[in-house]
Design a protein around this motif. Structure first.
Motif, short mmCIF file in Angstrom:
data_model
loop_
_atom_site.label_atom_id
_atom_site.label_comp_id
_atom_site.label_asym_id
_atom_site.label_seq_id
_atom_site.Cartn_x
_atom_site.Cartn_y
_atom_site.Cartn_z
N TRP A 217 55.21 42.39 72.09
CA TRP A 217 54.07 41.54 71.74
C TRP A 217 54.44 40.65 70.55
N ALA A 218 54.35 39.35 70.74
CA ALA A 218 54.69 38.38 69.70
C ALA A 218 53.41 37.82 69.08
N LEU A 219 53.38 37.78 67.76
CA LEU A 219 52.23 37.21 67.06
C LEU A 219 52.12 35.73 67.39
N LYS A 220 50.92 35.33 67.78
CA LYS A 220 50.68 33.92 68.14
C LYS A 220 49.78 33.25 67.11
N LYS A 221 48.81 34.03 66.56
CA LYS A 221 47.82 33.45 65.66
C LYS A 221 47.22 34.54 64.80
N PHE A 222 46.81 34.17 63.59
CA PHE A 222 46.15 35.10 62.69
C PHE A 222 44.96 34.41 62.04
N PHE A 223 43.86 35.17 61.90
CA PHE A 223 42.72 34.67 61.13
C PHE A 223 41.87 35.85 60.69
N LEU A 224 41.77 36.06 59.38
CA LEU A 224 40.89 37.06 58.76
C LEU A 224 40.95 38.44 59.42
N GLY A 225 42.14 38.95 59.60
CA GLY A 225 42.31 40.28 60.16
C GLY A 225 42.40 40.33 61.67
N PHE A 226 42.20 39.21 62.33
CA PHE A 226 42.32 39.14 63.78
C PHE A 226 43.70 38.58 64.14
N TYR A 227 44.47 39.39 64.84
CA TYR A 227 45.82 39.03 65.25
C TYR A 227 45.80 38.77 66.75
N THR A 228 46.28 37.60 67.15
CA THR A 228 46.40 37.28 68.57
C THR A 228 47.88 37.39 68.95
N PHE A 229 48.14 38.18 69.98
CA PHE A 229 49.51 38.40 70.44
C PHE A 229 49.67 37.88 71.86
N GLU A 230 50.91 37.49 72.17
CA GLU A 230 51.27 37.11 73.52
C GLU A 230 52.49 37.92 73.93
N PRO A 231 52.67 38.13 75.22
CA PRO A 231 53.82 38.92 75.66
C PRO A 231 55.15 38.24 75.30
N CYS A 232 56.14 39.07 74.99
CA CYS A 232 57.49 38.58 74.71
C CYS A 232 58.47 39.67 75.14
N GLU A 233 59.74 39.37 75.06
CA GLU A 233 60.74 40.40 75.32
C GLU A 233 60.68 41.41 74.18
N PRO A 234 60.76 42.70 74.47
CA PRO A 234 60.72 43.69 73.38
C PRO A 234 61.82 43.41 72.34
N GLY A 235 61.38 43.32 71.07
CA GLY A 235 62.30 43.08 69.97
C GLY A 235 62.80 41.65 69.87
N GLU A 236 62.11 40.73 70.52
CA GLU A 236 62.57 39.33 70.55
C GLU A 236 62.52 38.67 69.18
N TYR A 237 61.56 39.07 68.33
CA TYR A 237 61.36 38.39 67.06
C TYR A 237 61.44 39.36 65.88
N ASN A 238 61.85 38.79 64.75
CA ASN A 238 61.75 39.47 63.45
C ASN A 238 60.73 38.69 62.63
N TYR A 239 59.93 39.40 61.85
CA TYR A 239 58.83 38.78 61.12
C TYR A 239 58.98 38.92 59.62
N GLN A 240 58.48 37.92 58.92
CA GLN A 240 58.37 37.95 57.47
C GLN A 240 57.05 37.28 57.11
#
Length: 171
Positions: A25-48
């Protein structure tokens, strides 16, 4: 997929985003505690997650600079910026040396200190109103503001502890 979580801890939030990525699950959008995710390859992204020095700067320049580094700016909420980089491009760490990490946690510490003072003042005003009037709703708000103040205090302590640990590393 939409998920709701409240994080005050940047490190814990990054770990959770990394876990979601490893589950596909890749983060697509964030707003006030609501995280929207979209499918991705497992481990496709690293986050900061980064905290900007101020929130009125040129966001386009920041995004362009990050893009030049192969980093995608996913979203920004006030001064907090959510970033990701393809895992195949190697490790993703915004702050690699001890001094830059200390500077980051000092920014975060000051950020939470301001909110701790504001929330504490609001708590005491609300608590005084509860005692003076005896209204139940004032009491409910007092408890809520007290809980928020304690969360801010916890983050102040955690940032101070993290800075102390980094300073010990530096020695």
């Amino acid at each position: 997929m939409l998920k709701f979580k409240l994080y005050y801890d940047k490190d814990a939030e990054e770990e959770w985003l990394q876990k979601m990525s490893s589950e596909g699950w890749a983060l697509k959008k964030f707003f006030l505690g609501f995280y929207t995710f979209e499918p991705c390859e497992p481990g496709e992204y690293n986050y900061q997650i980064d905290l900007l020095d101020n929130w009125s700067g040129n966001k386009a320049d920041y995004a362009s600079f990050m893009e030049d580094l192969g980093v995608e700016v996913i979203d920004q909420w006030w001064r907090w910026v959510y970033l990701r980089k393809k895992a195949v491009d190697g490790p993703f760490e915004m702050y690699t040396d001890v001094n830059s990490k200390i500077a980051l946690y000092s920014k975060i510490l000051n950020f939470f200190k301001i909110f701790l003072v504001i929330e504490s003042i609001c708590f005491f005003i609300e608590f005084a109103a509860t005692i003076r009037t005896g209204y139940f709703m004032f009491g409910v708000f007092s408890v809520l503001l007290g809980a928020i103040s304690l969360a801010m205090l916890k983050m102040v302590w955690k940032c101070k502890w993290k800075i102390e640990q980094l300073e010990q590393e530096e020695i």
